[in-house]
Design a protein around this motif. Structure first.
Motif, PDB file in Angstrom:
ATOM      1  N   THR A 201       0.783  -1.300  -0.130  1.00 23.31           N
ATOM      2  CA  THR A 201      -0.056  -0.114   0.165  1.00 23.31           C
ATOM      3  C   THR A 201       0.798   1.257  -0.150  1.00 23.31           C
ATOM      4  OG1 THR A 201      -0.196  -0.257   2.314  1.00 23.31           O
ATOM      5  CG2 THR A 201      -1.995  -1.001   1.022  1.00 23.31           C
ATOM      6  N   THR A 202       1.965   1.167   0.902  1.00 24.95           N
ATOM      7  CA  THR A 202       2.774   2.447   0.957  1.00 24.95           C
ATOM      8  C   THR A 202       3.658   2.430  -0.550  1.00 24.95           C
ATOM      9  OG1 THR A 202       3.473   2.188   3.038  1.00 24.95           O
ATOM     10  CG2 THR A 202       4.790   3.283   2.000  1.00 24.95           C
ATOM     11  N   LEU A 203       3.942   1.324  -1.176  1.00 23.82           N
ATOM     12  CA  LEU A 203       4.667   1.579  -2.472  1.00 23.82           C
ATOM     13  C   LEU A 203       3.839   2.045  -3.673  1.00 23.82           C
ATOM     14  CD1 LEU A 203       6.631  -1.719  -2.956  1.00 23.82           C
ATOM     15  CD2 LEU A 203       7.505   0.459  -3.062  1.00 23.82           C
ATOM     16  N   ILE A 204       2.356   1.680  -3.649  1.00 20.65           N
ATOM     17  CA  ILE A 204       1.653   2.184  -4.607  1.00 20.65           C
ATOM     18  C   ILE A 204       1.082   3.482  -4.012  1.00 20.65           C
ATOM     19  CG2 ILE A 204      -0.700   1.182  -3.575  1.00 20.65           C
ATOM     20  CD1 ILE A 204      -0.147   1.415  -7.088  1.00 20.65           C
ATOM     21  N   GLU A 205       0.964   3.982  -3.023  1.00 22.35           N
ATOM     22  CA  GLU A 205       0.740   5.101  -2.487  1.00 22.35           C
ATOM     23  C   GLU A 205       1.649   6.131  -3.177  1.00 22.35           C
ATOM     24  OE1 GLU A 205       0.203   7.499   1.612  1.00 22.35           O
ATOM     25  OE2 GLU A 205      -0.688   5.488   1.584  1.00 22.35           O
ATOM     26  N   ASP A 206       3.023   6.024  -2.895  1.00 26.02           N
ATOM     27  CA  ASP A 206       4.069   6.541  -3.373  1.00 26.02           C
ATOM     28  C   ASP A 206       4.320   6.883  -4.897  1.00 26.02           C
ATOM     29  OD1 ASP A 206       4.749   6.824  -0.507  1.00 26.02           O
ATOM     30  OD2 ASP A 206       6.642   5.618  -0.436  1.00 26.02           O
ATOM     31  N   LEU A 207       4.031   5.600  -5.406  1.00 23.70           N
ATOM     32  CA  LEU A 207       3.846   5.642  -6.781  1.00 23.70           C
ATOM     33  C   LEU A 207       2.879   6.245  -7.611  1.00 23.70           C
ATOM     34  CD1 LEU A 207       5.771   4.557  -9.002  1.00 23.70           C
ATOM     35  CD2 LEU A 207       4.404   2.467  -9.122  1.00 23.70           C
TER      36      LEU A 207
ATOM     37  N   VAL B  89      -6.935   2.818  -2.380  1.00 18.17           N
ATOM     38  CA  VAL B  89      -8.235   2.117  -2.474  1.00 18.17           C
ATOM     39  C   VAL B  89      -9.375   3.328  -2.702  1.00 18.17           C
ATOM     40  CG1 VAL B  89      -9.910   0.429  -1.736  1.00 18.17           C
ATOM     41  CG2 VAL B  89      -7.285   0.254  -1.089  1.00 18.17           C
ATOM     42  N   LYS B  90      -9.486   3.593  -4.105  1.00 15.99           N
ATOM     43  CA  LYS B  90     -10.341   4.498  -4.224  1.00 15.99           C
ATOM     44  C   LYS B  90     -11.762   4.629  -3.943  1.00 15.99           C
ATOM     45  CE  LYS B  90      -6.979   6.529  -6.605  1.00 15.99           C
ATOM     46  NZ  LYS B  90      -6.444   7.984  -6.227  1.00 15.99           N
TER      47      LYS B  90
ATOM     48  N   GLN C 124       1.017  -3.458 -11.911  1.00 16.33           N
ATOM     49  CA  GLN C 124       1.462  -4.711 -11.086  1.00 16.33           C
ATOM     50  C   GLN C 124       1.037  -4.796  -9.727  1.00 16.33           C
ATOM     51  OE1 GLN C 124       5.671  -5.082 -12.137  1.00 16.33           O
ATOM     52  NE2 GLN C 124       5.171  -5.732 -14.089  1.00 16.33           N
ATOM     53  N   LEU C 125       1.190  -3.606  -9.142  1.00 11.69           N
ATOM     54  CA  LEU C 125       1.187  -3.401  -7.727  1.00 11.69           C
ATOM     55  C   LEU C 125      -0.521  -3.421  -7.257  1.00 11.69           C
ATOM     56  CD1 LEU C 125       3.676  -0.823  -6.787  1.00 11.69           C
ATOM     57  CD2 LEU C 125       3.476  -2.890  -5.955  1.00 11.69           C
ATOM     58  N   MET C 126      -1.243  -2.516  -8.135  1.00 12.31           N
ATOM     59  CA  MET C 126      -2.635  -2.828  -8.097  1.00 12.31           C
ATOM     60  C   MET C 126      -3.301  -4.144  -8.199  1.00 12.31           C
ATOM     61  SD  MET C 126      -3.941   0.156  -6.883  1.00 12.31           S
ATOM     62  CE  MET C 126      -5.618  -0.361  -6.962  1.00 12.31           C
ATOM     63  N   ALA C 127      -2.735  -4.688  -9.090  1.00 16.05           N
ATOM     64  CA  ALA C 127      -3.135  -6.450  -9.133  1.00 16.05           C
ATOM     65  C   ALA C 127      -3.061  -7.140  -7.981  1.00 16.05           C
ATOM     66  CB  ALA C 127      -2.355  -6.868 -10.496  1.00 16.05           C
ATOM     67  N   ALA C 128      -1.950  -6.968  -7.298  1.00 15.76           N
ATOM     68  CA  ALA C 128      -1.614  -7.686  -6.207  1.00 15.76           C
ATOM     69  C   ALA C 128      -2.598  -7.108  -4.975  1.00 15.76           C
ATOM     70  CB  ALA C 128       0.076  -7.325  -5.707  1.00 15.76           C
ATOM     71  N   ILE C 129      -2.574  -5.900  -4.900  1.00 13.17           N
ATOM     72  CA  ILE C 129      -3.472  -5.343  -3.811  1.00 13.17           C
ATOM     73  C   ILE C 129      -4.945  -5.691  -3.878  1.00 13.17           C
ATOM     74  CG2 ILE C 129      -4.735  -2.995  -3.213  1.00 13.17           C
ATOM     75  CD1 ILE C 129      -1.848  -1.769  -3.408  1.00 13.17           C
ATOM     76  N   ASN C 130      -5.485  -5.649  -5.374  1.00  7.43           N
ATOM     77  CA  ASN C 130      -7.014  -6.152  -5.387  1.00  7.43           C
ATOM     78  C   ASN C 130      -7.321  -7.595  -5.049  1.00  7.43           C
ATOM     79  OD1 ASN C 130      -7.825  -3.630  -6.656  1.00  7.43           O
ATOM     80  ND2 ASN C 130      -6.893  -4.240  -8.627  1.00  7.43           N
TER      81      ASN C 130
END
Length: 408
Positions: A60-66, A302-303, A206-212
Protein backbone atom coordinates in the motif's frame (compact mmCIF):
# COMPACT_ATOMS: atom_id res chain seq x y z
CA UNK A 1 -9.95 56.81 -44.58
CA UNK A 2 -8.92 60.12 -43.01
CA UNK A 3 -5.34 60.46 -41.75
CA UNK A 4 -6.33 60.90 -38.01
CA UNK A 5 -8.40 57.68 -38.26
CA UNK A 6 -5.43 55.88 -39.86
CA UNK A 7 -3.15 57.01 -37.03
CA UNK A 8 -5.63 55.81 -34.39
CA UNK A 9 -5.89 52.39 -36.11
CA UNK A 10 -2.09 52.04 -36.29
CA UNK A 11 -1.70 52.90 -32.59
CA UNK A 12 -4.53 50.52 -31.66
CA UNK A 13 -2.91 47.71 -33.66
CA UNK A 14 0.45 48.37 -32.00
CA UNK A 15 -1.17 48.40 -28.54
CA UNK A 16 -3.00 45.11 -29.13
CA UNK A 17 0.14 43.44 -30.54
CA UNK A 18 2.27 44.63 -27.61
CA UNK A 19 -0.39 43.60 -25.05
CA UNK A 20 -0.74 40.14 -26.61
CA UNK A 21 3.03 39.68 -26.72
CA UNK A 22 3.38 40.79 -23.09
CA UNK A 23 0.59 38.47 -21.88
CA UNK A 24 2.11 35.53 -23.76
CA UNK A 25 5.56 36.22 -22.29
CA UNK A 26 4.04 36.54 -18.79
CA UNK A 27 2.17 33.26 -19.27
CA UNK A 28 5.37 31.60 -20.48
CA UNK A 29 7.21 32.74 -17.35
CA UNK A 30 4.40 31.43 -15.15
CA UNK A 31 4.45 28.04 -16.92
CA UNK A 32 8.26 27.82 -16.67
CA UNK A 33 8.08 28.58 -12.95
CA UNK A 34 5.44 25.88 -12.47
CA UNK A 35 7.45 23.40 -14.56
CA UNK A 36 10.55 23.96 -12.41
CA UNK A 37 8.44 23.49 -9.26
CA UNK A 38 7.16 20.14 -10.57
CA UNK A 39 10.67 19.03 -11.57
CA UNK A 40 11.93 19.88 -8.08
CA UNK A 41 8.98 18.02 -6.57
CA UNK A 42 9.82 14.88 -8.56
CA UNK A 43 13.44 15.23 -7.44
CA UNK A 44 12.31 15.41 -3.81
CA UNK A 45 9.94 12.46 -4.29
CA UNK A 46 12.84 10.36 -5.59
CA UNK A 47 15.09 11.46 -2.72
CA UNK A 48 12.52 11.07 0.07
CA UNK A 49 10.37 8.15 -1.12
CA UNK A 50 12.42 6.04 -3.52
CA UNK A 51 16.06 6.49 -2.52
CA UNK A 52 16.37 3.86 0.24
CA UNK A 53 15.46 0.62 -1.53
CA UNK A 54 16.96 -1.52 1.24
CA UNK A 55 13.81 -0.96 3.35
CA UNK A 56 10.89 -3.24 2.57
CA UNK A 57 7.82 -1.05 2.11
CA UNK A 58 4.29 -2.41 2.30
CA UNK A 59 2.46 -2.72 -1.01
CA UNK A 60 0.00 0.00 0.00
CA UNK A 61 2.88 2.38 0.79
CA UNK A 62 4.62 1.53 -2.49
CA UNK A 63 1.51 2.12 -4.58
CA UNK A 64 0.69 5.26 -2.58
CA UNK A 65 4.17 6.69 -3.30
CA UNK A 66 4.02 5.62 -6.93
CA UNK A 67 0.54 7.12 -7.41
CA UNK A 68 1.82 10.40 -6.03
CA UNK A 69 4.84 10.36 -8.33
CA UNK A 70 2.68 9.50 -11.36
CA UNK A 71 0.27 12.38 -10.64
CA UNK A 72 3.16 14.87 -10.41
CA UNK A 73 4.73 13.42 -13.57
CA UNK A 74 1.43 13.82 -15.45
CA UNK A 75 1.20 17.43 -14.31
CA UNK A 76 4.77 18.02 -15.48
CA UNK A 77 3.99 16.60 -18.93
CA UNK A 78 0.81 18.69 -19.15
CA UNK A 79 2.58 21.95 -18.18
CA UNK A 80 5.45 21.20 -20.59
CA UNK A 81 2.92 20.63 -23.39
CA UNK A 82 1.25 23.94 -22.55
CA UNK A 83 4.65 25.65 -22.76
CA UNK A 84 5.44 24.04 -26.11
CA UNK A 85 2.01 25.02 -27.51
CA UNK A 86 2.44 28.60 -26.30
CA UNK A 87 5.90 28.71 -27.88
CA UNK A 88 4.39 27.52 -31.16
CA UNK A 89 1.97 30.47 -31.06
CA UNK A 90 4.80 32.87 -30.18
CA UNK A 91 6.96 31.46 -33.01
CA UNK A 92 4.10 31.98 -35.48
CA UNK A 93 3.60 35.54 -34.18
CA UNK A 94 7.29 36.31 -34.59
CA UNK A 95 7.39 34.81 -38.08
CA UNK A 96 4.48 37.07 -39.06
CA UNK A 97 6.21 39.99 -37.38
CA UNK A 98 9.42 39.32 -39.35
CA UNK A 99 7.45 39.33 -42.62
CA UNK A 100 5.79 42.63 -41.66
CA UNK A 101 9.11 44.17 -40.60
CA UNK A 102 10.77 43.16 -43.87
CA UNK A 103 7.91 44.72 -45.85
CA UNK A 104 8.07 47.91 -43.76
CA UNK A 105 11.85 48.06 -44.14
CA UNK A 106 11.57 47.64 -47.90
CA UNK A 107 9.09 50.55 -48.10
CA UNK A 108 11.31 52.74 -45.91
CA UNK A 109 14.35 52.02 -48.09
CA UNK A 110 12.43 52.75 -51.31
CA UNK A 111 11.10 56.04 -49.93
CA UNK A 112 14.55 56.99 -48.67
CA UNK A 113 16.10 56.24 -52.07
CA UNK A 114 13.49 58.39 -53.83
CA UNK A 115 14.16 61.18 -51.35
CA UNK A 116 17.91 61.06 -52.01
CA UNK A 117 17.33 61.16 -55.80
CA UNK A 118 14.93 64.11 -55.44
CA UNK A 119 17.40 65.91 -53.22
CA UNK A 120 20.23 65.34 -55.69
CA UNK A 121 18.13 66.61 -58.63
CA UNK A 122 17.07 69.73 -56.77
CA UNK A 123 20.72 70.45 -55.91
CA UNK A 124 21.77 70.08 -59.54
CA UNK A 125 18.98 72.28 -60.84
CA UNK A 126 19.28 75.05 -58.35
CA UNK A 127 21.52 75.71 -55.40
CA UNK A 128 20.24 76.35 -51.90
CA UNK A 129 21.43 79.97 -52.11
CA UNK A 130 19.71 80.66 -55.44
CA UNK A 131 16.55 79.03 -54.08
CA UNK A 132 16.57 81.49 -51.19
CA UNK A 133 17.62 84.54 -53.25
CA UNK A 134 14.78 84.00 -55.68
CA UNK A 135 12.28 84.70 -52.88
CA UNK A 136 10.05 87.71 -53.54
CA UNK A 137 10.19 88.90 -49.93
CA UNK A 138 11.71 88.16 -46.54
CA UNK A 139 8.70 86.18 -45.35
CA UNK A 140 8.93 83.81 -48.30
CA UNK A 141 12.69 83.38 -47.79
CA UNK A 142 12.10 82.53 -44.12
CA UNK A 143 9.50 79.92 -45.04
CA UNK A 144 11.88 78.40 -47.59
CA UNK A 145 14.59 78.10 -44.91
CA UNK A 146 12.08 76.33 -42.65
CA UNK A 147 11.12 74.00 -45.49
CA UNK A 148 14.76 73.11 -46.23
CA UNK A 149 15.42 72.44 -42.52
CA UNK A 150 12.31 70.31 -42.20
CA UNK A 151 13.27 68.34 -45.32
CA UNK A 152 16.77 67.74 -43.95
CA UNK A 153 15.33 66.63 -40.57
CA UNK A 154 12.89 64.32 -42.32
CA UNK A 155 15.78 62.70 -44.20
CA UNK A 156 17.57 62.11 -40.90
CA UNK A 157 14.41 60.66 -39.32
CA UNK A 158 13.99 58.27 -42.23
CA UNK A 159 17.59 57.15 -41.84
CA UNK A 160 17.06 56.56 -38.10
CA UNK A 161 13.80 54.72 -38.81
CA UNK A 162 15.61 52.36 -41.21
CA UNK A 163 18.32 51.71 -38.64
CA UNK A 164 15.74 51.10 -35.86
CA UNK A 165 13.62 48.80 -38.03
CA UNK A 166 16.75 46.83 -39.08
CA UNK A 167 17.73 46.36 -35.41
CA UNK A 168 14.18 45.30 -34.52
CA UNK A 169 14.22 42.77 -37.35
CA UNK A 170 17.57 41.34 -36.16
CA UNK A 171 16.34 41.08 -32.53
CA UNK A 172 13.10 39.38 -33.62
CA UNK A 173 15.14 36.88 -35.66
CA UNK A 174 17.28 36.14 -32.58
CA UNK A 175 14.16 35.69 -30.43
CA UNK A 176 12.69 33.35 -33.04
CA UNK A 177 15.79 31.15 -33.10
CA UNK A 178 15.80 30.98 -29.27
CA UNK A 179 12.10 30.10 -29.19
CA UNK A 180 12.66 27.27 -31.68
CA UNK A 181 15.57 25.93 -29.58
CA UNK A 182 13.50 26.20 -26.37
CA UNK A 183 10.61 24.36 -27.99
CA UNK A 184 12.88 21.54 -29.19
CA UNK A 185 14.33 21.23 -25.68
CA UNK A 186 10.83 21.00 -24.16
CA UNK A 187 9.83 18.34 -26.69
CA UNK A 188 12.92 16.25 -25.84
CA UNK A 189 12.28 16.59 -22.09
CA UNK A 190 8.67 15.56 -22.56
CA UNK A 191 9.71 12.45 -24.49
CA UNK A 192 11.91 11.40 -21.58
CA UNK A 193 9.14 12.19 -19.06
CA UNK A 194 6.64 10.19 -21.13
CA UNK A 195 8.93 7.12 -21.18
CA UNK A 196 9.41 7.36 -17.41
CA UNK A 197 5.65 7.71 -16.93
CA UNK A 198 4.99 4.58 -19.01
CA UNK A 199 7.43 2.60 -16.81
CA UNK A 200 5.77 3.92 -13.64
CA UNK A 201 2.28 3.13 -14.94
CA UNK A 202 3.36 -0.47 -15.66
CA UNK A 203 4.67 -0.79 -12.07
CA UNK A 204 1.45 0.78 -10.81
CA UNK A 205 -0.67 -1.81 -12.63
CA UNK A 206 1.38 -4.69 -11.19
CA UNK A 207 1.06 -3.40 -7.64
CA UNK A 208 -2.66 -2.70 -7.98
CA UNK A 209 -3.23 -6.24 -9.28
CA UNK A 210 -1.61 -7.61 -6.10
CA UNK A 211 -3.58 -5.22 -3.86
CA UNK A 212 -6.90 -6.11 -5.52
CA UNK A 213 -6.38 -9.74 -4.49
CA UNK A 214 -6.42 -8.70 -0.82
CA UNK A 215 -8.67 -5.65 -1.11
CA UNK A 216 -10.71 -6.43 2.01
CA UNK A 217 -7.60 -6.61 4.20
CA UNK A 218 -6.26 -3.32 2.83
CA UNK A 219 -9.64 -1.65 3.28
CA UNK A 220 -9.74 -2.77 6.92
CA UNK A 221 -6.19 -1.39 7.49
CA UNK A 222 -7.12 1.96 5.94
CA UNK A 223 -10.23 2.29 8.13
CA UNK A 224 -8.24 1.41 11.24
CA UNK A 225 -5.69 4.14 10.41
CA UNK A 226 -8.58 6.59 9.88
CA UNK A 227 -9.96 5.72 13.32
CA UNK A 228 -6.53 6.34 14.89
CA UNK A 229 -6.25 9.71 13.12
CA UNK A 230 -9.79 10.68 14.21
CA UNK A 231 -8.93 9.77 17.80
CA UNK A 232 -5.91 12.11 17.79
CA UNK A 233 -7.99 14.89 16.20
CA UNK A 234 -10.69 14.50 18.88
CA UNK A 235 -8.03 14.67 21.58
CA UNK A 236 -6.60 17.89 20.08
CA UNK A 237 -10.09 19.44 19.85
CA UNK A 238 -10.75 18.53 23.50
CA UNK A 239 -7.49 20.18 24.60
CA UNK A 240 -8.30 23.32 22.60
CA UNK A 241 -11.82 23.52 24.10
CA UNK A 242 -10.31 23.23 27.58
CA UNK A 243 -7.80 25.99 26.76
CA UNK A 244 -10.64 28.21 25.45
CA UNK A 245 -12.60 27.66 28.66
CA UNK A 246 -9.51 28.40 30.79
CA UNK A 247 -8.79 31.65 28.89
CA UNK A 248 -12.38 32.84 29.37
CA UNK A 249 -12.39 31.90 33.05
CA UNK A 250 -9.18 33.85 33.57
CA UNK A 251 -10.76 36.86 31.79
CA UNK A 252 -13.87 36.62 34.00
CA UNK A 253 -16.15 35.55 31.13
CA UNK A 254 -18.67 32.73 30.90
CA UNK A 255 -17.05 29.36 30.12
CA UNK A 256 -20.31 27.54 29.35
CA UNK A 257 -21.01 29.16 25.98
CA UNK A 258 -17.56 30.35 24.96
CA UNK A 259 -16.26 28.97 21.65
CA UNK A 260 -13.47 31.51 21.18
CA UNK A 261 -10.31 32.36 23.12
CA UNK A 262 -10.40 35.39 25.42
CA UNK A 263 -7.17 36.85 24.11
CA UNK A 264 -4.84 39.25 25.86
CA UNK A 265 -3.65 42.28 23.84
CA UNK A 266 -0.35 40.45 23.28
CA UNK A 267 -2.16 37.31 22.01
CA UNK A 268 -4.39 39.42 19.73
CA UNK A 269 -1.30 41.02 18.17
CA UNK A 270 0.26 37.57 17.69
CA UNK A 271 -2.91 36.25 15.99
CA UNK A 272 -2.99 39.30 13.73
CA UNK A 273 0.66 38.70 12.70
CA UNK A 274 -0.11 35.02 12.09
CA UNK A 275 -3.03 35.92 9.78
CA UNK A 276 -1.01 38.60 7.96
CA UNK A 277 1.51 35.89 7.04
CA UNK A 278 -1.11 33.61 5.48
CA UNK A 279 0.40 31.94 2.41
CA UNK A 280 3.93 32.90 3.53
CA UNK A 281 4.43 30.66 6.58
CA UNK A 282 7.41 28.33 6.37
CA UNK A 283 7.20 24.55 6.12
CA UNK A 284 7.41 22.61 9.40
CA UNK A 285 10.28 20.57 7.88
CA UNK A 286 13.11 21.78 5.65
CA UNK A 287 12.53 19.12 2.97
CA UNK A 288 9.22 17.47 2.33
CA UNK A 289 6.48 16.40 -0.06
CA UNK A 290 2.78 16.31 0.78
CA UNK A 291 1.57 12.72 0.38
CA UNK A 292 -1.96 13.31 1.65
CA UNK A 293 -3.67 16.69 1.37
CA UNK A 294 -6.37 18.33 3.45
CA UNK A 295 -10.07 17.45 3.31
CA UNK A 296 -12.38 14.59 2.41
CA UNK A 297 -10.97 12.57 -0.48
CA UNK A 298 -10.72 9.07 -1.98
CA UNK A 299 -7.89 7.05 -0.47
CA UNK A 300 -4.80 7.35 -2.73
CA UNK A 301 -4.71 3.55 -3.21
CA UNK A 302 -8.20 2.12 -2.59
CA UNK A 303 -10.35 4.70 -4.37
CA UNK A 304 -13.62 3.19 -3.12
CA UNK A 305 -12.73 4.18 0.45
CA UNK A 306 -13.16 7.83 1.48
CA UNK A 307 -10.81 9.33 4.05
CA UNK A 308 -11.02 12.57 6.02
CA UNK A 309 -7.70 14.38 6.43
CA UNK A 310 -7.83 17.29 8.90
CA UNK A 311 -4.27 18.22 8.04
CA UNK A 312 -1.51 17.11 5.68
CA UNK A 313 0.88 14.17 5.73
CA UNK A 314 4.39 15.29 4.83
CA UNK A 315 7.05 12.75 3.84
CA UNK A 316 10.51 13.95 4.82
CA UNK A 317 14.06 12.66 5.35
CA UNK A 318 15.25 10.47 8.23
CA UNK A 319 16.03 12.37 11.47
CA UNK A 320 14.37 15.48 10.02
CA UNK A 321 14.04 18.41 12.41
CA UNK A 322 10.56 19.78 13.05
CA UNK A 323 10.32 23.58 13.11
CA UNK A 324 7.73 25.92 14.61
CA UNK A 325 6.13 27.64 11.62
CA UNK A 326 5.57 30.86 13.60
CA UNK A 327 6.13 32.53 16.97
CA UNK A 328 3.96 31.05 19.70
CA UNK A 329 3.68 29.19 22.98
CA UNK A 330 3.66 25.41 23.52
CA UNK A 331 0.10 24.61 24.56
CA UNK A 332 0.49 20.88 25.24
CA UNK A 333 2.47 17.76 24.46
CA UNK A 334 0.07 14.87 23.73
CA UNK A 335 1.29 11.33 24.32
CA UNK A 336 -0.66 8.15 23.60
CA UNK A 337 -0.10 4.43 24.15
CA UNK A 338 -0.35 3.40 20.49
CA UNK A 339 0.89 6.51 18.72
CA UNK A 340 3.82 8.91 18.79
CA UNK A 341 3.70 12.32 20.54
CA UNK A 342 2.04 15.47 19.19
CA UNK A 343 3.15 19.03 19.94
CA UNK A 344 0.54 21.82 20.00
CA UNK A 345 1.72 25.42 19.62
CA UNK A 346 -0.65 28.34 20.17
CA UNK A 347 -0.47 31.51 18.04
CA UNK A 348 -3.24 33.66 19.54
CA UNK A 349 -6.49 31.94 18.51
CA UNK A 350 -4.64 29.68 16.02
CA UNK A 351 -2.98 26.38 16.95
CA UNK A 352 -0.52 24.33 14.93
CA UNK A 353 -0.22 20.57 15.57
CA UNK A 354 2.89 18.50 14.82
CA UNK A 355 2.19 14.76 15.11
CA UNK A 356 4.26 11.56 14.82
CA UNK A 357 7.29 12.93 16.65
CA UNK A 358 10.28 10.83 17.74
CA UNK A 359 12.05 13.44 19.90
CA UNK A 360 10.67 16.57 21.55
CA UNK A 361 12.87 19.49 22.63
CA UNK A 362 10.17 21.72 24.16
CA UNK A 363 7.71 21.56 27.06
CA UNK A 364 4.33 23.05 27.91
CA UNK A 365 4.51 26.82 28.41
CA UNK A 366 7.72 27.33 26.39
CA UNK A 367 7.84 30.38 24.12
CA UNK A 368 9.03 29.39 20.65
CA UNK A 369 10.08 31.53 17.71
CA UNK A 370 9.65 31.07 13.97
CA UNK A 371 11.91 28.31 12.59
CA UNK A 372 12.90 27.11 16.07
CA UNK A 373 13.51 23.34 16.14
CA UNK A 374 10.98 21.70 18.48
CA UNK A 375 11.85 18.05 17.85
CA UNK A 376 12.43 15.29 15.30
CA UNK A 377 10.06 13.29 13.10
CA UNK A 378 9.59 9.60 13.83
CA UNK A 379 11.02 7.17 11.25
CA UNK A 380 9.22 3.84 10.97
CA UNK A 381 11.95 1.18 11.37
CA UNK A 382 10.03 -1.44 9.39
CA UNK A 383 9.65 0.53 6.15
CA UNK A 384 11.94 3.55 6.55
CA UNK A 385 9.06 6.04 6.19
CA UNK A 386 9.44 9.42 7.91
CA UNK A 387 6.04 11.11 8.00
CA UNK A 388 5.00 14.30 9.82
CA UNK A 389 1.28 14.85 10.32
CA UNK A 390 0.69 18.60 10.39
CA UNK A 391 -2.53 20.53 11.09
CA UNK A 392 -3.65 24.11 11.66
CA UNK A 393 -6.66 24.95 13.84
CA UNK A 394 -8.58 28.21 14.19
CA UNK A 395 -10.17 27.73 17.62
CA UNK A 396 -11.46 24.12 17.34
CA UNK A 397 -11.95 24.09 13.56
CA UNK A 398 -9.26 22.87 11.17
CA UNK A 399 -8.13 24.96 8.17
CA UNK A 400 -6.30 23.91 5.01
CA UNK A 401 -2.52 24.16 5.63
CA UNK A 402 -1.90 24.59 1.88
CA UNK A 403 -3.57 28.01 2.09
CA UNK A 404 -1.18 29.08 4.86
CA UNK A 405 2.18 27.45 4.12
CA UNK A 406 4.34 28.96 1.36
CA UNK A 407 3.88 27.00 -1.88
CA UNK A 408 2.51 23.87 -0.20
Amino acid sequence: MHRPTQIVCVFLLLFLTTTLSFSQSKKQLELEERRQELRNEIKQINELLFKDKSKKKSQTTLIEDLNYKVSVRKNLIMVTNQQANLLTREINDNQNKITELRDELEVLKENYAKMIVTSYKSKSEQSRVMFLLSSTNFKQAYKRIQYLNQYANYQKEQGVAIKTKTTELQETNKALLKQKADKQKLIEENRIAQRELETELAQQQQLMAAINKNLNNYTAQIREKQREADKIDREIEKIIREAIAASNKKAGKSTATSTSFALTPEAKALAKDFVSNKGKLLWPVEKGVVKVRYGKQPHPVVKTVTIQSNGVRIATEKNADVRAIFNGEVMRIITSKNGNPTVLIQHGNYITAYSNMAKIYVKKGDKVSTKEVIGQVFTNPSNGETILNFSIFKETKTVNPAEWIYRM
